[in-house]
Design a protein around this motif. Structure first.
Motif, short mmCIF file in Angstrom:
data_model
loop_
_atom_site.label_atom_id
_atom_site.label_comp_id
_atom_site.label_asym_id
_atom_site.label_seq_id
_atom_site.Cartn_x
_atom_site.Cartn_y
_atom_site.Cartn_z
N UNK A 50 0.85 -1.19 0.00
CA UNK A 50 0.00 0.00 0.00
C UNK A 50 0.89 1.23 0.00
N UNK A 51 0.70 2.08 -0.98
CA UNK A 51 1.47 3.32 -1.12
C UNK A 51 0.59 4.52 -0.77
N UNK A 52 1.22 5.50 -0.18
CA UNK A 52 0.54 6.77 0.08
C UNK A 52 1.03 7.77 -0.96
N UNK A 53 0.11 8.19 -1.83
CA UNK A 53 0.47 9.00 -2.99
C UNK A 53 -0.13 10.39 -2.81
N UNK A 54 0.67 11.45 -2.85
CA UNK A 54 0.10 12.81 -2.80
C UNK A 54 -0.64 13.13 -4.09
N UNK A 55 -1.80 13.72 -3.96
CA UNK A 55 -2.61 14.01 -5.14
C UNK A 55 -2.03 15.14 -5.97
N UNK A 56 -1.09 15.90 -5.40
CA UNK A 56 -0.45 16.95 -6.20
C UNK A 56 0.30 16.33 -7.38
N UNK A 57 0.89 15.15 -7.17
CA UNK A 57 1.61 14.50 -8.27
C UNK A 57 0.65 14.03 -9.36
N UNK A 58 -0.53 13.55 -8.96
CA UNK A 58 -1.48 13.05 -9.96
C UNK A 58 -2.13 14.19 -10.74
N UNK A 59 -2.15 15.39 -10.17
CA UNK A 59 -2.73 16.52 -10.91
C UNK A 59 -1.89 16.91 -12.12
N UNK A 60 -0.61 16.57 -12.11
CA UNK A 60 0.27 16.97 -13.20
C UNK A 60 0.12 16.11 -14.43
#
Length: 461
Positions: A139-149
């Motif tokens: 399970x990874x914790x991914x910041x949504x700021x990265x996915x917005x790009x």
């Protein structure tokens, strides 16, 4: 300690046992607590009343066997999923765990479940019974700021998943995970039709030609930490995965990060942007497996019809699915044309003779190389051409003749009267033997009191 199959009247006692072991609370007055267990599984347990100091109406140990199917090598195999295995605190340390697990494996064999799989909380206690870790779900914790790009993908659109479109999601899952090993086939009574419920949501990715390209599913969480738990992100290619991750990034207005569950070598790991993804806290869910019936497991794994294979040092051909089954204990190996396969007694007799008491043990490799070609059991490498016998060497005789000009491939000297002919490796000539002749003893003179020169220096002379 007898292990019996649980009945619907044991549902409340089983739920009380598992809630005490794994957490949670069960209200005995709630009618749902006494409801029968879900179909498609078998529950077994040990009564506390059958043990010293036990009580009636209480289960000392119990477990459930799920009747699942998993993918394996491009095929499908039935699997006994072990779930809810727990032992009552009053009976721990009495060996109930090992006895219950042995009964579970025996039940899997009776119900033709060649593989047993579980998600352990303590892997060590299951390794003692033959289970091994085959995969892990991180399970990874991914910041949504990265996915917005992530940039938008042309020719893709997303539609919400409803009960009417749920069969399309199941079909995509079957197609995209068919080549992965140990993936559950979500069919049967344990996976009813319709939406899974419990806050489960999903979007379906559709291409410009109307073909379903993938889907992403998640559950909205409340409280501290990531507000979104993403269960699956499946797509046909990298562009599909990028489009689905961009949809998940749109949750950045209500939460800062998401928890993303990924499999071993998940393709979505190649698409995640940036370096902000970090492993989430907590234990890493492991997948452990144990083979119950090896023959049934290999039968369920398909192989291309007519594909060549090897059986030891002999060639064979893979049996076609339409060919009759080979009885257990027989061999499918075929010997080359013109060669007869030795009988089983002859093959076994060679080993029995080598182990017979009082028989001379076989020569070691170093001693075997020193044996003569004439007595070797390997293919003869020497011809029958006679070699000149060596001439005895005396005190004043001529030097000894050289060795034969060739040596055989086994690097052993030929027997007397034979010469090697299969290998043209010249042998190095032996050095001539020195001829020793006695020197004449000199006559004693007045200048030399001894027959040999003295060992004095020149100045003393």
């Amino acid at each position: 300690m007898p292990v019996r199959e649980l009945t619907p009247t044991d549902a409340l006692a089983y739920r009380l046992l598992t809630s005490s072991a794994f957490g949670g609370s069960v209200d005995p007055d709630d009618p749902a607590a006494s409801a029968p267990l879900s179909p498609g599984q078998t529950a077994v347990g040990i009564d506390s009343a059958a043990l010293p100091g036990g009580a009636g109406g209480v289960l000392a140990a119990a477990a459930r066997i799920r009747h699942d199917e998993i993918s394996l090598g491009g095929g499908r195999v039935r699997c006994g999923g072990i779930a809810g295995l727990a032992v009552h605190p009053a009976h721990r340390g009495d060996g109930l765990f090992a006895e219950l697990l042995a009964a579970v494996l025996a039940r899997c064999d009776e119900e033709s479940l060649p593989v047993s799989m579980l998600y352990p909380s303590t892997p060590e206690i299951y390794r003692r019974h033959g289970y091994q870790v085959v995969a892990r779900v991180e399970t990874l914790e991914v910041p949504l700021v990265d996915l917005q790009r992530l940039r938008s993908v042309p020719g893709r659109r997303t539609v919400p998943v409803t009960a009417a479109s749920m069969p399309r999601v199941r079909a995509l899952y079957e197609e995209l995970t068919a080549g992965d090993n140990a993936m559950l086939r979500r069919q049967g009574p344990l996976f009813p039709d319709g939406l899974p419920g419990h806050g489960w949501e999903a979007v379906l990715l559709v291409g410009a030609d109307g073909l379903d390209r993938g889907y992403a599913s998640w559950t909205r969480r409340r409280g501290e930490g990531p507000g979104l738990e993403v269960h699956e992100v499946l797509g046909r290619d990298r562009e599909d995965l990028r489009a689905l991750l961009r949809v998940i990034g749109s949750w950045s207005t209500v939460t800062e990060s998401v928890r993303l569950r990924v499999r071993t070598e998940d393709p979505v790991l190649d698409v995640l942007p940036g370096g902000g993804a970090r492993p989430a806290g907590g234990t890493v869910p492991l997948v452990m497996m144990r083979v119950v019936d090896t023959a049934a497991l290999l039968t369920a794994r398909p192989a291309p019809a007519g594909s060549p294979a090897r059986c030891g040092s002999r060639s064979r051909t893979t049996r076609s699915p339409q060919a009759p089954a080979v009885p257990r204990g027989s061999s499918t190996c075929t010997w080359p044309t013109g060669a007869s396969a030795p009988s089983r007694s002859r093959r076994a007799g060679r080993h029995r003779r080598s182990r017979r008491p009082g028989r001379r043990p076989p020569l070691r490799a170093s001693r075997a190389r020193e044996r003569s070609c004439s007595t070797s059991t390997r293919p003869r490498c020497c011809s029958s051409a006679a070699a000149p016998s060596p001439t005895p060497v005396g005190w004043d005789s001529a030097p000894r003749p050289t060795r034969p000009p060739k040596r055989c491939s086994t690097r052993c000297w030929p027997a007397p009267g034979r010469a090697c002919s299969t290998r043209s490796e010249p042998a190095h000539p032996a050095p001539p033997r020195l001829t020793l002749r006695p020197l004449p003893r000199p006559t004693a003179t007045p200048e030399h009191s001894t027959p040999w020169p003295s060992c004095t220096s020149s100045t003393e002379r």
